[in-house]
Design a protein around this motif. Structure first.
Motif, PDB file in Angstrom:
ATOM      1  N   UNK A 295       7.708 -14.651   3.765  1.00 36.22           N
ATOM      2  CA  UNK A 295       6.598 -13.583   3.119  1.00 36.22           C
ATOM      3  C   UNK A 295       5.194 -14.039   3.235  1.00 36.22           C
ATOM      4  N   UNK A 296       4.550 -13.334   3.179  1.00 37.19           N
ATOM      5  CA  UNK A 296       2.726 -12.716   3.432  1.00 37.19           C
ATOM      6  C   UNK A 296       2.252 -12.177   3.034  1.00 37.19           C
ATOM      7  N   UNK A 297       1.865 -11.737   2.606  1.00 34.47           N
ATOM      8  CA  UNK A 297       0.785 -10.932   1.130  1.00 34.47           C
ATOM      9  C   UNK A 297       0.484  -9.581   2.009  1.00 34.47           C
ATOM     10  N   UNK A 298       0.325  -8.349   1.861  1.00 34.64           N
ATOM     11  CA  UNK A 298      -0.209  -7.209   2.877  1.00 34.64           C
ATOM     12  C   UNK A 298      -0.834  -6.169   2.096  1.00 34.64           C
ATOM     13  N   UNK A 299      -2.534  -5.762   2.288  1.00 36.19           N
ATOM     14  CA  UNK A 299      -2.782  -4.804   0.997  1.00 36.19           C
ATOM     15  C   UNK A 299      -1.650  -3.563   1.774  1.00 36.19           C
ATOM     16  N   UNK A 300      -2.042  -2.776   0.484  1.00 34.72           N
ATOM     17  CA  UNK A 300      -0.979  -1.804   0.399  1.00 34.72           C
ATOM     18  C   UNK A 300      -2.153  -0.682   1.429  1.00 34.72           C
ATOM     19  N   UNK A 301      -2.698  -0.173   0.169  1.00 31.34           N
ATOM     20  CA  UNK A 301      -3.537   0.818   0.487  1.00 31.34           C
ATOM     21  C   UNK A 301      -5.082   0.968   0.481  1.00 31.34           C
ATOM     22  N   UNK A 302      -5.646   1.350   1.110  1.00 27.27           N
ATOM     23  CA  UNK A 302      -7.429   1.423   1.549  1.00 27.27           C
ATOM     24  C   UNK A 302      -7.817   1.930   0.012  1.00 27.27           C
ATOM     25  N   UNK A 303      -7.309   3.295  -0.304  1.00 27.50           N
ATOM     26  CA  UNK A 303      -7.566   3.216  -2.006  1.00 27.50           C
ATOM     27  C   UNK A 303      -7.955   2.869  -3.006  1.00 27.50           C
ATOM     28  N   UNK A 304      -6.777   2.189  -3.097  1.00 27.03           N
ATOM     29  CA  UNK A 304      -6.466   0.415  -4.072  1.00 27.03           C
ATOM     30  C   UNK A 304      -7.205  -0.336  -3.989  1.00 27.03           C
ATOM     31  N   UNK A 305      -7.385  -0.874  -2.920  1.00 29.06           N
ATOM     32  CA  UNK A 305      -8.765  -1.827  -1.779  1.00 29.06           C
ATOM     33  C   UNK A 305     -10.012  -1.540  -2.123  1.00 29.06           C
ATOM     34  N   UNK A 306     -10.654  -0.565  -2.425  1.00 22.77           N
ATOM     35  CA  UNK A 306     -12.097   0.591  -1.025  1.00 22.77           C
ATOM     36  C   UNK A 306     -12.942  -0.765  -2.930  1.00 22.77           C
ATOM     37  N   UNK A 307     -12.978  -0.239  -3.738  1.00 28.14           N
ATOM     38  CA  UNK A 307     -14.211  -1.819  -4.083  1.00 28.14           C
ATOM     39  C   UNK A 307     -14.008  -3.129  -4.207  1.00 28.14           C
ATOM     40  N   UNK A 308     -12.880  -3.646  -3.699  1.00 37.46           N
ATOM     41  CA  UNK A 308     -13.247  -5.034  -3.188  1.00 37.46           C
ATOM     42  C   UNK A 308     -13.266  -5.411  -1.513  1.00 37.46           C
TER      43      UNK A 308
END
Length: 658
Positions: A295-308
């Protein structure tokens, strides 16, 4: 009614004879089983008596009662009476699993005679059953112990949970639940015969939530294994059984921190649902199970993480400059920091604090990387309008350190002595100066070398004889002489092809990077102050008067002090300012005539680190040299305490210009 066991039928007969609700304890004491076992029995009974339009009703605080009219009860009683009560209701395999359940799940002490009476078979058959059960046991499982009182299982909590997983998988296999797709269809029903319904449902839900939260798609095999692991873990926690074991080497422990918060949040849900507590070791154990399942985290989508994304790209680029290693192409690092950053912003803005269980170890053994992380995270504070805590910085540092390990030839070196302290600390403090700054040097007691896996250790330096063959070991005297240091240097060079040397056998200090940011105007020797505020204000005032800093300089130092102590056990404090508030890089040094209280420690030396944004690439080397000074009291006393300003300036490499 053929699917009911003798105990099920006995319970039904008792229920048929009662008109009022009776407590679970009432029935469990008569049948000599736990109330938890009766809950599973009731589920099985209710499935079997549906055709009679009846059910066993449960009412909190009152107990259980068989609900139905008189004619239905008479029909059920007739059905029970007409069945062959003495016929064996367990196959051989089912009997063995039931014995295993009594030992592992119920933790009963059982006798062959009672088992013989219960299952209506000979004691010889029971003995053969026990042999079959024993064949599944090994060093990782519990063991079976028999004495005059009966037979029971013994073992650690880790062995108990492993054994329960073996038992649970055998139970699924016996019920023809072999394929993973079958597990998710009929598995819950099978598992509820052994474990409480709520725990089974909770495990399936948590597994599903983990996949969604981490944005991972586990294979059916791993998902099934995770569900079984969680059921066993939650069940043991519900019975107030907790895992206790020795920690591994710190350089191994920090690898687990990437999923630590996930494990902690899962346990918080479990604790709330079951109204129980949990230990730090429980978090650690569950975290290891999560990691074992990939279990390793992955980013869901670019929209959610755009500002980061821009923020994270910036701090990774800056950290690459600071640590002199290119981390910009490390996608795992990028995803890991973003995944931590999003909930971190929420926590800090809501005033929620988390604790890093390895904070002290990280500050001690990864001091340079930890301090460098503080520096590069300054822009995150500004961009997200948050104030970081030491614990959060330590979690971020773990991602950076893991990336550095992946991208550099970092060596992991153990310093060993009988107690892990004393002489080993002396060895560590002396040899660190002759090893690359990125190498990880850890002091451990001798027993830890034998208790833990040393596959990832590159070199062991010991003052006592070790029975170790698979790793290079160099032996030194307890007081580590110059000859020992030369041998270490040569040994290291021979193994790792590095050129580290001692000049004329005498320890040499070199502060070529620190000397570049020293200024006689900011060295204050032998001062008499009573508080850290007085010390800081004199240095800050001098910096402001010389116009070496921008507005907000003082505030950045004082705010950092609120977040966690900058004092070290060696008697030095190393506060620092935000790079955004520093015009020209300087390191200020102050020594005191007497020790003063600095938060929870006493210090007599203050080194204020002020590195300008334009010099961010110099931080690693400057920090490395500063930590050489402050790593122990002897160094501080030898180099700084009792000396005049000009002497401190010169001993640290400053050149006096006439």
């Amino acid at each position: 009614m053929d699917n009911l066991t003798t105990r099920h039928k006995d319970l039904l007969k008792m229920l048929l004879s009662e008109e009022d609700y009776k407590s679970m304890n009432y029935y469990s004491s008569i049948l000599n089983v736990s109330p938890r076992t009766l809950y599973s029995d009731i589920n099985a009974i209710n499935c079997s008596i549906k055709n009679f339009h009846m059910e066993v009703d449960r009412k909190p605080g009152q107990g259980i009662k068989l609900v139905g009219n008189l004619s239905e009860k008479m029909e059920l009683l007739h059905s029970l009476s007409s069945s062959k009560e003495k016929e064996q209701t367990f196959s051989t395999k089912e009997r063995q699993l039931e014995i295993a359940r009594l030992l592992l799940v119920e933790e009963k002490t059982i006798s062959y005679q009672k088992l013989s009476d219960y299952f209506l078979v000979s004691k010889t058959s029971i003995a053969k059953d026990m042999e079959v059960i024993s064949s599944y046991l090994n060093e990782e499982t519990v063991s079976i112990q028999s004495n005059k009182k009966g037979t029971k299982i013994i073992g650690t909590e880790v062995q108990m949970q492993y054994s329960l997983k073996v038992f649970t998988n055998l139970l699924l296999e016996e019920n023809k639940c072999l394929a993973e797709e079958d597990f998710f269809k009929v598995g819950p029903k099978i598992l509820k015969k052994v474990y409480p319904d709520k725990i089974v449902e909770m495990a399936f839900k948590i597994s599903n939530d983990i996949e969604n939260t981490l944005n991972v798609d586990l294979s059916d095999h791993y998902l099934k294994s995770l569900v079984v692991t969680l059921i066993v873990f939650i069940y043991r926690i519900s019975k107030r059984n907790h895992v206790y074991f020795e920690r591994n080497f710190v350089f191994e422990e920090i690898k687990t921190l990437e999923t630590y918060l996930i494990a902690k949040s899962i346990l918080e849900v479990i604790a709330k649902e079951l109204n129980i507590g949990f230990s730090e070791s429980d978090i650690d154990y569950l975290n290891r199970q999560l990691m074992a399942h990939g279990l390793k985290p992955k980013i869901k989508n670019e929209a959610e993480t755009k500002k980061y994304r821009e923020i994270v790209s910036g701090i990774i680029k800056e950290m690459s400059t600071v640590m002199h290693v290119d981390l910009t192409k490390d996608q795992k690092l990028f995803d890991g920091i973003i995944f931590h950053l999003i909930p971190m912003e929420y926590r800090l803005k809501m005033g929620l604090r988390i604790q890093n269980p390895l904070l002290n170890e990280i500050k001690t053994q990864y001091s340079v990387t930890f301090s460098a992380t503080w520096y590069v995270m300054a822009k995150v504070e500004a961009a997200l309008d948050i104030t970081l805590t030491e614990d959060e910085v330590a979690f971020i540092m773990v991602h950076f350190q893991a990336a550095i390990d992946r991208n550099m030839q970092v060596k992991k070196i153990l310093i060993v002595c009988p107690t892990g302290i004393g002489s080993s600390e002396l060895i560590a403090n002396k040899i660190k100066r002759f090893l690359p700054s990125q190498d990880i040097v850890e002091v451990v007691p001798m027993r830890k070398v034998y208790e833990n896996d040393i596959d990832n250790v590159d070199l062991i330096i010991s003052s006592v004889q070790l029975d170790i063959n698979k790793k290079p070991v160099i032996y030194v005297s307890p007081l580590v002489t110059n000859s020992d240091l030369k041998n270490i240097s040569n040994f290291y060079a021979d193994i790792f092809y590095r050129d580290n040397s001692l000049e004329n056998g005498i320890e040499k200090y070199s502060f070529k990077h620190l000397s570049e940011v020293l200024d006689m105007d900011f060295i204050f020797a032998g001062r008499s102050y009573n508080s850290k505020e007085e010390c800081l204000m004199e240095i800050i005032k001098a910096m402001e008067e010389k116009q070496e800093v921008y507005d907000g300089f003082k505030e950045s130092i004082l705010e950092r002090e609120k977040l966690g102590t900058t004092a070290l056990e060696s008697g030095a404090a190393i506060p620092h300012a935000s790079p955004e508030t520093v015009k020209n890089s300087k390191v200020a040094i102050m020594t005191l005539k007497n020790f003063i209280r600095w938060d929870n420690r006493y210090v007599n030396t203050i080194i204020l680190i002020c590195i300008a944004k334009k010099d961010i690439h110099k931080i690693k080397n400057i920090l490395s040299e500063i930590y050489q000074i402050v790593e122990n009291k002897d160094n501080i006393n030898h180099l700084l305490v009792g000396k005049k300003e000009i002497e401190i300036f010169e001993v640290l490499g400053g050149v006096v210009v006439d």
